[in-house]
Motif scaffolding. Structure first.
Motif, mmCIF file in Angstrom:
data_model
loop_
_atom_site.group_PDB
_atom_site.id
_atom_site.type_symbol
_atom_site.label_atom_id
_atom_site.label_comp_id
_atom_site.label_asym_id
_atom_site.label_seq_id
_atom_site.Cartn_x
_atom_site.Cartn_y
_atom_site.Cartn_z
ATOM 1 N N ALA A 190 0.811 -1.034 -0.103
ATOM 2 C CA ALA A 190 0.169 0.174 -0.071
ATOM 3 C C ALA A 190 0.981 1.216 -0.142
ATOM 4 C CB ALA A 190 -0.814 0.202 1.155
ATOM 5 N N LEU A 191 1.823 1.114 0.569
ATOM 6 C CA LEU A 191 2.937 2.674 0.737
ATOM 7 C C LEU A 191 3.173 2.763 -0.594
ATOM 8 C CD1 LEU A 191 4.461 1.546 4.327
ATOM 9 C CD2 LEU A 191 3.226 3.803 3.620
ATOM 10 N N LEU A 192 3.834 1.602 -1.269
ATOM 11 C CA LEU A 192 4.552 1.615 -2.591
ATOM 12 C C LEU A 192 3.510 2.023 -3.520
ATOM 13 C CD1 LEU A 192 6.798 -1.158 -2.340
ATOM 14 C CD2 LEU A 192 7.432 0.829 -2.307
ATOM 15 N N GLU A 193 2.273 1.482 -3.587
ATOM 16 C CA GLU A 193 1.125 1.809 -4.543
ATOM 17 C C GLU A 193 0.622 3.148 -4.330
ATOM 18 O OE1 GLU A 193 -1.954 -1.031 -3.633
ATOM 19 O OE2 GLU A 193 -0.760 -2.466 -4.689
ATOM 20 N N GLN A 194 0.647 3.745 -3.407
ATOM 21 C CA GLN A 194 0.236 5.135 -2.887
ATOM 22 C C GLN A 194 1.304 6.392 -3.039
ATOM 23 O OE1 GLN A 194 -2.189 5.723 0.384
ATOM 24 N NE2 GLN A 194 -2.840 3.845 0.330
ATOM 25 N N ARG A 195 2.489 5.414 -3.328
ATOM 26 C CA ARG A 195 3.889 6.527 -3.678
ATOM 27 C C ARG A 195 4.096 7.220 -2.503
ATOM 28 N NH1 ARG A 195 5.641 6.025 -8.865
ATOM 29 N NH2 ARG A 195 6.841 7.658 -8.789
ATOM 30 N N LEU A 196 3.852 6.704 -1.245
ATOM 31 C CA LEU A 196 4.252 7.268 0.289
ATOM 32 C C LEU A 196 5.798 6.653 0.297
ATOM 33 C CD1 LEU A 196 1.087 7.083 2.120
ATOM 34 C CD2 LEU A 196 2.268 9.035 1.079
ATOM 35 N N ALA A 197 6.323 5.733 -0.252
ATOM 36 C CA ALA A 197 7.562 5.146 0.159
ATOM 37 C C ALA A 197 8.476 4.589 -1.277
ATOM 38 C CB ALA A 197 7.444 3.882 0.849
ATOM 39 N N ALA A 198 9.669 4.810 -1.354
ATOM 40 C CA ALA A 198 10.389 4.474 -2.331
ATOM 41 C C ALA A 198 10.811 2.978 -2.256
ATOM 42 C CB ALA A 198 11.386 5.277 -2.535
ATOM 43 N N CYS A 199 11.056 2.473 -0.837
ATOM 44 C CA CYS A 199 11.344 1.357 -0.353
ATOM 45 C C CYS A 199 10.949 0.889 0.798
ATOM 46 C CB CYS A 199 12.779 1.278 -0.372
ATOM 47 S SG CYS A 199 13.626 -0.370 0.189
ATOM 48 N N VAL A 200 10.647 -0.312 0.959
ATOM 49 C CA VAL A 200 10.162 -0.718 2.405
ATOM 50 C C VAL A 200 10.923 -2.122 2.552
ATOM 51 C CG1 VAL A 200 8.343 -1.471 4.085
ATOM 52 C CG2 VAL A 200 7.661 0.229 2.353
ATOM 53 N N GLN A 201 11.796 -2.216 3.651
ATOM 54 C CA GLN A 201 12.467 -3.183 3.960
ATOM 55 C C GLN A 201 11.714 -4.004 5.092
ATOM 56 O OE1 GLN A 201 15.802 -1.043 4.623
ATOM 57 N NE2 GLN A 201 17.015 -1.852 3.004
ATOM 58 N N LEU A 202 11.832 -5.324 5.083
ATOM 59 C CA LEU A 202 11.009 -6.109 6.146
ATOM 60 C C LEU A 202 12.036 -6.988 6.750
ATOM 61 C CD1 LEU A 202 7.918 -7.447 4.242
ATOM 62 C CD2 LEU A 202 8.144 -5.193 5.468
ATOM 63 N N ASP A 203 12.194 -7.015 8.082
ATOM 64 C CA ASP A 203 13.137 -7.639 9.007
ATOM 65 C C ASP A 203 12.137 -8.640 10.075
ATOM 66 O OD1 ASP A 203 15.479 -6.530 8.199
ATOM 67 O OD2 ASP A 203 14.738 -4.861 9.318
ATOM 68 N N GLU A 204 12.265 -9.983 9.779
ATOM 69 C CA GLU A 204 11.425 -10.989 10.481
ATOM 70 C C GLU A 204 12.192 -11.571 11.660
ATOM 71 O OE1 GLU A 204 8.797 -13.530 8.220
ATOM 72 O OE2 GLU A 204 9.901 -13.256 6.760
ATOM 73 N N GLY A 205 11.533 -11.839 12.585
ATOM 74 C CA GLY A 205 11.971 -12.414 13.734
ATOM 75 C C GLY A 205 12.419 -11.490 14.968
ATOM 76 N N VAL A 206 12.110 -10.094 14.682
ATOM 77 C CA VAL A 206 12.291 -9.223 15.823
ATOM 78 C C VAL A 206 11.745 -9.431 17.070
ATOM 79 C CG1 VAL A 206 12.134 -6.570 16.527
ATOM 80 C CG2 VAL A 206 12.714 -7.247 13.923
ATOM 81 N N GLN A 207 12.304 -9.481 18.121
ATOM 82 C CA GLN A 207 12.051 -9.731 19.419
ATOM 83 C C GLN A 207 11.565 -8.314 20.189
ATOM 84 O OE1 GLN A 207 11.331 -12.908 20.999
ATOM 85 N NE2 GLN A 207 11.129 -13.564 18.934
ATOM 86 N N SER A 208 10.470 -8.100 20.634
ATOM 87 C CA SER A 208 10.047 -6.916 21.230
ATOM 88 C C SER A 208 9.542 -7.470 22.652
ATOM 89 C CB SER A 208 8.748 -6.385 20.323
ATOM 90 O OG SER A 208 9.351 -5.810 19.078
ATOM 91 N N HIS A 209 10.042 -6.828 23.603
ATOM 92 C CA HIS A 209 9.697 -6.818 25.087
ATOM 93 C C HIS A 209 9.229 -5.541 25.420
ATOM 94 C CE1 HIS A 209 11.790 -10.830 25.318
ATOM 95 N NE2 HIS A 209 12.301 -10.353 24.158
ATOM 96 N N TYR A 210 8.006 -5.437 26.123
ATOM 97 C CA TYR A 210 7.516 -4.118 26.390
ATOM 98 C C TYR A 210 6.392 -4.507 27.575
ATOM 99 C CZ TYR A 210 3.929 -6.169 23.229
ATOM 100 O OH TYR A 210 3.071 -6.822 22.704
ATOM 101 N N ARG A 211 5.930 -3.526 28.130
ATOM 102 C CA ARG A 211 5.038 -3.511 29.134
ATOM 103 C C ARG A 211 3.707 -2.993 28.270
ATOM 104 N NH1 ARG A 211 5.315 -3.834 34.555
ATOM 105 N NH2 ARG A 211 7.310 -2.869 34.239
ATOM 106 N N TRP A 212 2.541 -3.732 28.406
ATOM 107 C CA TRP A 212 1.375 -3.193 27.786
ATOM 108 C C TRP A 212 0.163 -3.292 28.721
ATOM 109 C CZ3 TRP A 212 -0.561 -0.103 24.218
ATOM 110 C CH2 TRP A 212 -1.592 -0.222 23.666
ATOM 111 N N GLN A 213 -0.549 -2.287 29.044
ATOM 112 C CA GLN A 213 -1.826 -2.671 30.091
ATOM 113 C C GLN A 213 -1.502 -3.057 31.233
ATOM 114 O OE1 GLN A 213 -4.950 -3.922 27.442
ATOM 115 N NE2 GLN A 213 -5.308 -1.813 26.321
ATOM 116 N N GLY A 214 -0.176 -2.828 31.923
ATOM 117 C CA GLY A 214 0.468 -3.229 33.083
ATOM 118 C C GLY A 214 0.910 -4.507 32.959
ATOM 119 N N ALA A 215 0.791 -5.259 31.910
ATOM 120 C CA ALA A 215 1.551 -6.589 31.656
ATOM 121 C C ALA A 215 2.738 -6.595 31.061
ATOM 122 C CB ALA A 215 0.403 -7.461 30.961
ATOM 123 N N LEU A 216 3.655 -7.296 31.378
ATOM 124 C CA LEU A 216 4.859 -7.594 30.580
ATOM 125 C C LEU A 216 4.640 -8.526 29.549
ATOM 126 C CD1 LEU A 216 7.638 -8.141 33.293
ATOM 127 C CD2 LEU A 216 7.126 -5.923 32.067
#
Length: 105
Positions: A22-48
Motif C-alpha cells: 500500500a505504501l508503494l502503490e500510494q507512492r508514500l515510500a520508495a522502498c520498504v524493507q522487512l526484517d522478520e524475527g524481531v523480538q519485542s519486550h514491552y509493558r502493555w496495559q500493566g502486563a509484561l
C-alpha cells in the motif's frame, strides 16, 4: 541530500507485506524493507509482554511524514503503533531515486 527513514512493527509477515504494498502503490515510500524475527519486550496495559514481530523500515522524503502518520493511523493493525523516524543524509544518487519514486505533494 536528505531522506526520511520510518520504522514500525507488526505481528506478522502478511500485515507487513500489506502495508509495504500500500505504501508503494500510494507512492508514500520508495522502498520498504522487512526484517522478520524481531523480538519485542514491552509493558502493555500493566502486563509484561514478549512478541516476535516484523519490522518495516520505510524510505521516503521528510515532506511526507504527516501523510505517513495519517496512513498508519488508518492502515496499521495496532492500536498504538510504533512510529519512529529520523532524517538521514543520503548519497545524491539514492536521494534522487527516492525523490523520483514518491510524490511529495
Amino acid at each position: 541530500m536528505y531522506i526520511l527513514s520510518l520504522t514500525t512493527t507488526v505481528a506478522n509477515r502478511n500485515d507487513a507485506e500489506r502495508l509495504a504494498r500500500a505504501l508503494l502503490e500510494q507512492r508514500l515510500a520508495a522502498c520498504v524493507q522487512l526484517d522478520e524475527g524481531v523480538q519485542s519486550h514491552y509493558r502493555w496495559q500493566g502486563a509484561l509482554c514478549a512478541e516476535t514481530e516484523v519490522r518495516l523500515t520505510i524510505k521516503t522524503l521528510p515532506a511526507l511524514v504527516t501523510r505517513l502518520q495519517a496512513f498508519m493511523g488508518e492502515q496499521h493493525p495496532y492500536e498504538v503503533p510504533q512510529l519512529l523516524w529520523h532524517i538521514m543524509a543520503a548519497s545524491e544518487g539514492y536521494a534522487d531515486w527516492v525523490r523520483g519514486e514518491v510524490e511529495a505533494g
